[in-house]
Write an enzyme that holds these catalytic residues in place. Structure first.
Site, PDB file in Angstrom:
ATOM      1  N   ARG A  87      33.418 -86.780 -17.880  1.00 32.68           N
ATOM      2  CA  ARG A  87      33.861 -86.354 -19.195  1.00 32.68           C
ATOM      3  C   ARG A  87      33.113 -85.093 -19.575  1.00 32.68           C
ATOM      4  NH1 ARG A  87      33.784 -89.969 -24.644  1.00 32.68           N
ATOM      5  NH2 ARG A  87      31.622 -89.311 -24.666  1.00 32.68           N
ATOM      6  N   THR A 113      34.201 -80.936 -24.738  1.00 38.17           N
ATOM      7  CA  THR A 113      35.587 -81.265 -25.126  1.00 38.17           C
ATOM      8  C   THR A 113      35.876 -82.765 -25.032  1.00 38.17           C
ATOM      9  OG1 THR A 113      36.423 -81.095 -22.871  1.00 38.17           O
ATOM     10  CG2 THR A 113      36.364 -79.054 -24.161  1.00 38.17           C
ATOM     11  N   ASP A 172      24.820 -94.166 -22.954  1.00 39.36           N
ATOM     12  CA  ASP A 172      25.527 -93.640 -21.783  1.00 39.36           C
ATOM     13  C   ASP A 172      25.406 -94.648 -20.637  1.00 39.36           C
ATOM     14  OD1 ASP A 172      25.989 -92.246 -19.243  1.00 39.36           O
ATOM     15  OD2 ASP A 172      26.177 -90.470 -20.504  1.00 39.36           O
ATOM     16  N   ASP A 195      24.163 -93.322 -17.137  1.00 42.47           N
ATOM     17  CA  ASP A 195      22.728 -93.007 -17.132  1.00 42.47           C
ATOM     18  C   ASP A 195      21.888 -94.276 -17.140  1.00 42.47           C
ATOM     19  OD1 ASP A 195      23.063 -90.305 -17.009  1.00 42.47           O
ATOM     20  OD2 ASP A 195      22.855 -89.967 -19.165  1.00 42.47           O
TER      21      ASP A 195
HETATM   22  C1  PRP Z   1      31.736 -92.387 -19.165  1.00 33.42           C
HETATM   23  C2  PRP Z   1      32.253 -93.791 -18.952  1.00 33.42           C
HETATM   24  C3  PRP Z   1      33.736 -93.573 -18.864  1.00 33.42           C
HETATM   25  C4  PRP Z   1      33.957 -92.449 -19.834  1.00 33.42           C
HETATM   26  C5  PRP Z   1      34.495 -93.032 -21.116  1.00 33.42           C
HETATM   27  O1  PRP Z   1      31.683 -91.722 -17.977  1.00 33.42           O
HETATM   28  O2  PRP Z   1      31.726 -94.428 -17.823  1.00 33.42           O
HETATM   29  O3  PRP Z   1      34.192 -93.209 -17.571  1.00 33.42           O
HETATM   30  O4  PRP Z   1      32.685 -91.831 -20.069  1.00 33.42           O
HETATM   31  O5  PRP Z   1      34.822 -92.036 -22.012  1.00 33.42           O
HETATM   32  P1  PRP Z   1      36.323 -91.710 -22.435  1.00 33.42           P
HETATM   33  O6  PRP Z   1      36.992 -93.029 -22.687  1.00 33.42           O
HETATM   34  O7  PRP Z   1      36.125 -90.906 -23.687  1.00 33.42           O
HETATM   35  O8  PRP Z   1      36.972 -90.921 -21.349  1.00 33.42           O
HETATM   36  P2  PRP Z   1      31.114 -90.215 -17.816  1.00 33.42           P
HETATM   37  O9  PRP Z   1      32.246 -89.250 -17.915  1.00 33.42           O
HETATM   38  O10 PRP Z   1      29.962 -90.037 -18.732  1.00 33.42           O
HETATM   39  O11 PRP Z   1      30.678 -90.172 -16.308  1.00 33.42           O
HETATM   40  P3  PRP Z   1      29.604 -91.033 -15.493  1.00 33.42           P
HETATM   41  O12 PRP Z   1      30.184 -92.423 -15.319  1.00 33.42           O
HETATM   42  O13 PRP Z   1      29.535 -90.269 -14.219  1.00 33.42           O
HETATM   43  O14 PRP Z   1      28.318 -91.056 -16.249  1.00 33.42           O
HETATM   44  N1  URA Z   2      30.618 -92.941 -22.195  1.00 35.04           N
HETATM   45  C1  URA Z   2      29.527 -93.737 -22.288  1.00 35.04           C
HETATM   46  O1  URA Z   2      28.850 -94.004 -21.283  1.00 35.04           O
HETATM   47  N2  URA Z   2      29.206 -94.235 -23.495  1.00 35.04           N
HETATM   48  C2  URA Z   2      29.931 -93.990 -24.603  1.00 35.04           C
HETATM   49  O2  URA Z   2      29.583 -94.503 -25.682  1.00 35.04           O
HETATM   50  C3  URA Z   2      31.051 -93.150 -24.487  1.00 35.04           C
HETATM   51  C4  URA Z   2      31.373 -92.648 -23.267  1.00 35.04           C
END
Ligand code: PRP
Ligand code: URA
Length: 213
Positions: free
Chosen positions: A108, A112, A204, A207
């Site tokens: 994400r 944006t 997150d 993380d």
């Molecule tokens: C996080 C989470 C989802 C997404 C949710 O991933 O694990 O995939 O955000 O957000 P959305 O519903 O607004 O799209 P992130 O993009 O942070 O990647 P990561 O899993 O690599 O940390």
């Molecule tokens: N992705 C995450 O990991 N946490 C949130 O709250 C939203 C998006």
């Protein structure tokens, strides 16, 4: 399990609720966080797969032959959305060790909040499998919508999505984009903040599972 609206369910099992509370706690460290996500994968996977189709096979017990049910059809496909969705896979594999595992890479954009695809590899024939998509967080719903678009473009049909925490607006958006899929969340939270993080959420997820940041 509670039906919130058409094809959208919230888990009510006390163990699931208890474990989500442990995840929310900012003092829960990486080791424990990862272990709890793993346990939730098993508990939520068990619930979400409760309607798998069965077929009878013949088996011989020490007493006699009989017909007895096994899971019908092709092996299940588990498809985590990278990275955080990976955390739920091993718990589901403990239940269904023969499942195939696909991967969808999306991140994400921090500004944006739009998802960007970087990887997609699915087990074939994907069109014949029940597909369980995993991601701990359904926030704006953008990542889940794109992941399911990618699966459908490749022929996937019988799709279930499980998330630990959902935001009402993101889950609704996901349902409107893909009304045919079943969506399961461990808890539906209050909503999103100005950074599109779920409130109260758990922060997150990626993380916290992988100890980055
Ligand atoms: C996080 C989470 C989802 C997404 C949710 O991933 O694990 O995939 O955000 O957000 P959305 O519903 O607004 O799209 P992130 O993009 O942070 O990647 P990561 O899993 O690599 O940390
Ligand atoms: N992705 C995450 O990991 N946490 C949130 O709250 C939203 C998006």
């Amino acid at each position: 399990m509670k039906k919130l609206y058409d094809n959208v369910y919230e888990f009510t099992h006390p163990l699931i609720q208890h474990k989500i509370t442990m995840l929310r706690d900012k003092n829960t460290g990486t080791n424990e966080f990862r272990a709890i996500v793993d346990e939730l994968g098993m508990l939520m996977g068990y619930e979400a797969l409760s309607d798998l189709e069965l077929e009878d096979i013949e088996v011989e017990t020490p007493i006699e032959k009989c017909k007895s049910p096994v899971i019908a059809g092709r092996k299940l496909a588990i498809v985590p959305i990278l990275r955080a969705g990976l955390g739920l896979v091993s718990g589901i594999l403990a239940l269904v060790p023969t499942a195939k595992v696909g991967h969808i890479g999306l991140y994400r954009d921090e500004v944006t909040h739009e998802p960007h695809e970087y990887y997609c590899k699915l087990p074939s024939p994907i069109e014949e499998r029940v597909i369980l998509v995993t991601d701990p967080m359904i926030a704006t719903g953008g990542s889940a919508i794109d992941a399911i678009n990618l699966i459908k473009q490749r022929g996937g049909k019988k799709i279930k999505m499980i998330g630990i925490i959902g935001a009402p607006e993101g889950v609704k958006r996901l349902h409107e984009a893909h009304p045919d899929i079943e969506i399961y969340v461990g808890h539906m939270d209050r909503g999103l903040n100005e950074n599109a993080y779920i409130c109260p959420g758990l922060g997150d997820a990626g993380d916290r599972i992988f100890g980055t940041k």
